[in-house]
Scaffold this motif. Structure first.
Motif, PDB file in Angstrom:
ATOM      1  N   TYR A  12     -21.839   0.908  12.652  1.00  0.00           N
ATOM      2  CA  TYR A  12     -21.472   2.204  13.198  1.00  0.00           C
ATOM      3  C   TYR A  12     -21.164   2.114  14.688  1.00  0.00           C
ATOM      4  CZ  TYR A  12     -21.682   6.719  15.221  1.00  0.00           C
ATOM      5  OH  TYR A  12     -21.359   7.817  15.951  1.00  0.00           O
TER       6      TYR A  12
ATOM      7  N   ILE B 292     -13.965  -1.127   7.081  1.00  0.00           N
ATOM      8  CA  ILE B 292     -13.898   0.316   7.327  1.00  0.00           C
ATOM      9  C   ILE B 292     -12.790   0.641   8.330  1.00  0.00           C
ATOM     10  CG2 ILE B 292     -15.171   2.331   8.163  1.00  0.00           C
ATOM     11  CD1 ILE B 292     -17.742   0.815   7.364  1.00  0.00           C
TER      12      ILE B 292
ATOM     13  N   MET C 161       0.824  -1.193   0.000  1.00  0.00           N
ATOM     14  CA  MET C 161       0.000   0.000   0.000  1.00  0.00           C
ATOM     15  C   MET C 161       0.859   1.245   0.000  1.00  0.00           C
ATOM     16  SD  MET C 161      -3.428  -0.658   1.861  1.00  0.00           S
ATOM     17  CE  MET C 161      -4.307  -2.196   1.666  1.00  0.00           C
TER      18      MET C 161
ATOM     19  N   SER D 164     -30.089   9.176  15.846  1.00  0.00           N
ATOM     20  CA  SER D 164     -29.671  10.137  14.830  1.00  0.00           C
ATOM     21  C   SER D 164     -29.549   9.494  13.453  1.00  0.00           C
ATOM     22  CB  SER D 164     -28.337  10.764  15.206  1.00  0.00           C
ATOM     23  OG  SER D 164     -28.494  11.516  16.378  1.00  0.00           O
TER      24      SER D 164
ATOM     25  N   ALA E 256      -9.956   5.903   5.157  1.00  0.00           N
ATOM     26  CA  ALA E 256      -9.819   6.304   6.558  1.00  0.00           C
ATOM     27  C   ALA E 256     -10.650   7.548   6.823  1.00  0.00           C
ATOM     28  CB  ALA E 256      -8.351   6.560   6.895  1.00  0.00           C
TER      29      ALA E 256
ATOM     30  N   LEU F  41     -17.939   8.907   9.005  1.00  0.00           N
ATOM     31  CA  LEU F  41     -19.009   8.036   9.465  1.00  0.00           C
ATOM     32  C   LEU F  41     -19.163   8.121  10.987  1.00  0.00           C
ATOM     33  CD1 LEU F  41     -20.920   5.601   8.561  1.00  0.00           C
ATOM     34  CD2 LEU F  41     -19.072   4.133   9.333  1.00  0.00           C
ATOM     35  N   LEU F  42     -18.016   8.061  11.687  1.00  0.00           N
ATOM     36  CA  LEU F  42     -18.055   8.091  13.150  1.00  0.00           C
ATOM     37  C   LEU F  42     -18.691   9.372  13.677  1.00  0.00           C
ATOM     38  CD1 LEU F  42     -14.682   6.716  14.589  1.00  0.00           C
ATOM     39  CD2 LEU F  42     -16.973   5.797  14.883  1.00  0.00           C
ATOM     40  N   PHE F  43     -18.460  10.471  12.943  1.00  0.00           N
ATOM     41  CA  PHE F  43     -18.893  11.753  13.487  1.00  0.00           C
ATOM     42  C   PHE F  43     -20.230  12.240  12.936  1.00  0.00           C
ATOM     43  CE2 PHE F  43     -14.660  11.657  15.053  1.00  0.00           C
ATOM     44  CZ  PHE F  43     -14.793  12.280  16.284  1.00  0.00           C
ATOM     45  N   ALA F  44     -20.732  11.579  11.875  1.00  0.00           N
ATOM     46  CA  ALA F  44     -21.982  12.043  11.265  1.00  0.00           C
ATOM     47  C   ALA F  44     -23.125  12.172  12.292  1.00  0.00           C
ATOM     48  CB  ALA F  44     -22.372  11.129  10.109  1.00  0.00           C
ATOM     49  N   PRO F  45     -23.391  11.134  13.103  1.00  0.00           N
ATOM     50  CA  PRO F  45     -24.513  11.265  14.047  1.00  0.00           C
ATOM     51  C   PRO F  45     -24.253  12.313  15.119  1.00  0.00           C
ATOM     52  CG  PRO F  45     -23.814   8.983  13.868  1.00  0.00           C
ATOM     53  CD  PRO F  45     -22.780   9.805  13.169  1.00  0.00           C
ATOM     54  N   ILE F  46     -22.973  12.527  15.442  1.00  0.00           N
ATOM     55  CA  ILE F  46     -22.672  13.526  16.473  1.00  0.00           C
ATOM     56  C   ILE F  46     -22.989  14.917  15.943  1.00  0.00           C
ATOM     57  CG2 ILE F  46     -20.831  14.514  17.881  1.00  0.00           C
ATOM     58  CD1 ILE F  46     -19.636  11.746  18.029  1.00  0.00           C
TER      59      ILE F  46
ATOM     60  N   VAL G 292      -6.344   4.276   0.681  1.00  0.00           N
ATOM     61  CA  VAL G 292      -6.359   4.078   2.136  1.00  0.00           C
ATOM     62  C   VAL G 292      -6.720   5.374   2.837  1.00  0.00           C
ATOM     63  CG1 VAL G 292      -4.981   3.501   4.162  1.00  0.00           C
ATOM     64  CG2 VAL G 292      -4.700   2.195   2.078  1.00  0.00           C
TER      65      VAL G 292
ATOM     66  N   GLY H 297       3.696  -2.516  -3.010  1.00  0.00           N
ATOM     67  CA  GLY H 297       3.002  -2.081  -1.801  1.00  0.00           C
ATOM     68  C   GLY H 297       2.000  -3.120  -1.346  1.00  0.00           C
TER      69      GLY H 297
ATOM     70  N   MET I  17      -8.614   2.826   8.599  1.00  0.00           N
ATOM     71  CA  MET I  17      -8.511   3.903   9.594  1.00  0.00           C
ATOM     72  C   MET I  17      -7.303   3.686  10.504  1.00  0.00           C
ATOM     73  SD  MET I  17     -12.515   4.274  10.708  1.00  0.00           S
ATOM     74  CE  MET I  17     -12.302   5.673  11.821  1.00  0.00           C
TER      75      MET I  17
ATOM     76  N   GLY J  17     -14.187   6.673   7.122  1.00  0.00           N
ATOM     77  CA  GLY J  17     -14.471   6.080   8.423  1.00  0.00           C
ATOM     78  C   GLY J  17     -14.683   7.138   9.494  1.00  0.00           C
ATOM     79  N   PHE J  18     -13.799   8.146   9.494  1.00  0.00           N
ATOM     80  CA  PHE J  18     -13.929   9.201  10.499  1.00  0.00           C
ATOM     81  C   PHE J  18     -15.205  10.013  10.279  1.00  0.00           C
ATOM     82  CE2 PHE J  18      -9.365   8.488  11.324  1.00  0.00           C
ATOM     83  CZ  PHE J  18      -9.425   8.427  12.710  1.00  0.00           C
TER      84      PHE J  18
ATOM     85  N   VAL K 190     -25.275  15.513  13.819  1.00  0.00           N
ATOM     86  CA  VAL K 190     -26.734  15.588  13.868  1.00  0.00           C
ATOM     87  C   VAL K 190     -27.199  15.977  15.270  1.00  0.00           C
ATOM     88  CG1 VAL K 190     -28.875  14.241  13.712  1.00  0.00           C
ATOM     89  CG2 VAL K 190     -27.087  13.927  12.002  1.00  0.00           C
ATOM     90  N   ILE K 191     -26.612  15.345  16.292  1.00  0.00           N
ATOM     91  CA  ILE K 191     -27.032  15.632  17.667  1.00  0.00           C
ATOM     92  C   ILE K 191     -26.798  17.100  18.018  1.00  0.00           C
ATOM     93  CG2 ILE K 191     -26.564  15.156  20.111  1.00  0.00           C
ATOM     94  CD1 ILE K 191     -25.874  12.274  19.255  1.00  0.00           C
TER      95      ILE K 191
ATOM     96  N   ARG L  38      -2.020   4.432  -1.479  1.00  0.00           N
ATOM     97  CA  ARG L  38      -2.008   5.380  -0.372  1.00  0.00           C
ATOM     98  C   ARG L  38      -3.242   6.268  -0.400  1.00  0.00           C
ATOM     99  NH1 ARG L  38       3.283   8.878   0.793  1.00  0.00           N
ATOM    100  NH2 ARG L  38       4.092   6.759   0.899  1.00  0.00           N
TER     101      ARG L  38
END
Lengths: 268, 295
Positions: free
Chosen positions: B172, B87, A1, B124, A14, A20-25, A10, B204, B91, A17-18, A27-28, A7
């Protein structure tokens, strides 16, 4: 890679992914400023400060949040003390049954919450203990204990224990050695583990469902239960406030640890 | 390990004693009670002292009645675990290789979601996946929904109340539990190994496949367990994001135990769940272990 295409892929994955993790936050936080049209704060209408000006308007919700904070505080304290003692024994001593203790610590993490919840409900039923704040505290401290013991154990492994011997060699009595050498080395790991316990307890729905009485609701149980009737914007407000508060605490503890590190005898 | 003398030999036991007792009373004893309960019979709904009589029929009954939900739970949890791996791996890998001095902060970001309510984050997703939300409209326009419909994962023109939404929610919610162990195992790898691979003219991809991936397998294993096991027993995602056709075994246990007051049945389902998980974990360990030997 290491190829430039690899690169890039990847990197993009990544980033995805981040996001995705923060999308609902996002929203809140955003919906804490929403002016809902009906009883459910689920569709964006227009910006308002109203919810933030009246964060404690839902008394039941406020009570549930306070209840959660109390339970989480007590549970992380119990788990913090008991878990740290277990971790200390496992790292500092070699003893018969140590491997079994290790296994016992991992088991609650590899058992579905639904199983632990129903088994605890049964235990309290058998013992004739009414389900209430006490049973919630006992249940939460149980699963937090595993987390504390395992995280503290990992931290303790990285500590240079010869510093203790050095202090003793220099004539420090045991209590003073503990207070000035052992305690400061151990404490950052314990605090981090207790913060984790705190958030785990604050967040627990599944086990809490089984071990709580009809009357008492922690924050998640309240949200779950009230979802059939409404979802007040104050839920979003208090969640956002708790997030900001815990991030602040986390930042403080990082700063505090840095300062400790620079003040530690090893660096002077 | 400093050597201790005389009475100090008792010290470790005094230290572990309270914690072990705590786990014994509030984890092991209840599990045993649950097992006994799974072999008991209730005379009536309000019989609070079911008679223990090696009644294995509970297992047959619940398997017959809820086999579908049990299978569905493992399918959903399995797909979610795979999705978390797909996923989460990039990361963790990206943070380790390109994180530099921000590594710790970037890993910290993975934990931030824990500081907002798990339930509210799940709720949410009903906003993000609502029928006219940006995401769903984009998926509709690009034909992804049509593909999902053809495969049979969704029925209508929406994502909410479908298995896809439930699996998405599980993915999620348990993603951090995959990323953290992966990060820990990848962090231990000496990055100079990658340079060495390059010097030896490995591409790679083959450097990744033959060096990095095998070394990170412990993280893959730990992450998969921490994702898969809680996901199988979860009922929150199915409750908020799924319809009646995506009920999971967690919903069943909750209903049997707390609403129907059928404790023996609920206990039998719980142990069935545990048994299948144990087998799945052993098989998985075997597969990863042998892979490790051959590569």
């Amino acid at each position: 890679m290491t190829g430039s295409w690899g690169r890039r892929i990847v990197g993009l994955a990544a980033l995805g992914g981040f996001v995705l993790l923060f999308a609902p936050i996002v929203v809140i936080v955003a919906f804490s400023f929403n002016e809902p049209a009906g009883r459910y704060n689920l569709v964006w209408q227009r910006f308002t400060m109203e919810n933030w000006l009246h964060p404690f308007e839902r008394e039941e919700l406020t009570a549930a949040v306070l209840f959660s904070l109390r339970i989480a505080g007590a549970a992380s304290l119990v788990a913090g003390v008991l878990g740290t003692l277990v971790a200390l024994a496992l790292v500092r001593h070699r003893f018969r049954g140590g491997a079994l203790v290790d296994l016992l610590l991992v088991l609650p993490l590899t058992t579905p919450e639904i199983v632990m919840g129903s088994s605890l409900a049964l235990l309290f039923l058998d013992l004739g203990v009414d389900r209430g704040p006490l049973t919630i505290l006992l249940a939460h401290s149980m699963f937090c204990l595993s987390f504390v013991a395992l995280t503290v154990k990992a931290r303790l492994r990285g500590i240079d224990w010869t510093l203790e011997d050095a202090a003793m060699d220099l004539g420090a009595p045991p209590w003073r050695t503990f207070r000035t050498v052992t305690f400061p080395m151990v404490v950052p790991g314990v605090v981090a583990a207790m913060l984790l316990s705190f958030s785990l307890s604050m967040d627990d729905v599944i086990i809490t469902f089984f071990v709580s009485g009809d009357g008492d609701a922690n924050f998640p149980k309240y949200v779950y239960g009230s979802f059939q009737r409404e979802l007040a914007p104050q839920v979003h407000v208090l969640s956002t406030a708790l997030l900001v508060l815990s991030l602040g605490l986390l930042a403080l503890s990082v700063v505090w640890q840095r300062r400790r590190a620079t003040l530690s005898p090893g660096r002077v | 390990m400093s050597t201790r003398v005389g009475g100090r030999r008792l010290t470790p036991y005094l230290l572990v004693g309270p914690g072990v007792a705590w786990l014994g009373v509030f984890f092991l004893v209840p599990l045993w009670n649950l097992f006994v309960m799974s072999l008991s019979t209730k005379r009536s709904r309000y019989d609070f002292d079911p008679a223990f009589r090696w009644d294995w029929s509970n297992y047959g009954d619940v398997f017959g009645a809820y086999g579908t939900q049990l299978g569905r739970s493992f399918l959903f949890a399995g797909v979610a675990t795979l999705a978390c791996l797909v996923i989460g791996y990039p990361m963790a890998y990206w943070v380790v290789v390109h994180g530099g001095r921000f590594r710790a902060a970037l890993v910290g970001l993975v934990i931030v979601p824990f500081f907002t309510s798990f339930l509210l984050r799940t709720i949410s997703w009903t906003v993000l996946l609502a029928d006219e939300s940006v995401i769903v409209r984009a998926l509709r326009a690009t034909g992804v929904l049509a593909v999902l419909r053809t495969v049979g994962w969704i029925d209508g023109d929406r994502l909410l109340d479908t298995p896809v939404a439930v699996v998405g929610g599980l993915t999620y919610n348990f993603l951090p539990f995959m990323v953290l162990p992966l990060y820990v195992s990848l962090e231990r790898i000496d990055l100079r190994l990658l340079d060495a691979c390059g010097d030896l003219y490995a591409s790679g991809w083959s450097a990744f496949r033959r060096v990095v991936l095998p070394l990170s397998l412990p993280g893959v294993f730990a992450g998969s367990l921490l994702t898969f096991i809680p996901a199988t027993g979860d009922f929150v995602n199915a409750y908020f994001l799924g319809g009646t056709s995506s009920r999971m075994i967690g919903n069943v246990v909750q209903d049997r135990f707390l609403v129907q007051l059928d404790q023996p049945g609920a206990a039998a389902i719980s142990f069935l769940l545990m048994a299948v998980i144990t087998v799945a974990v052993l098989v998985y360990a075997r597969v990863l272990g042998t892979e490790e030997l051959t590569s």
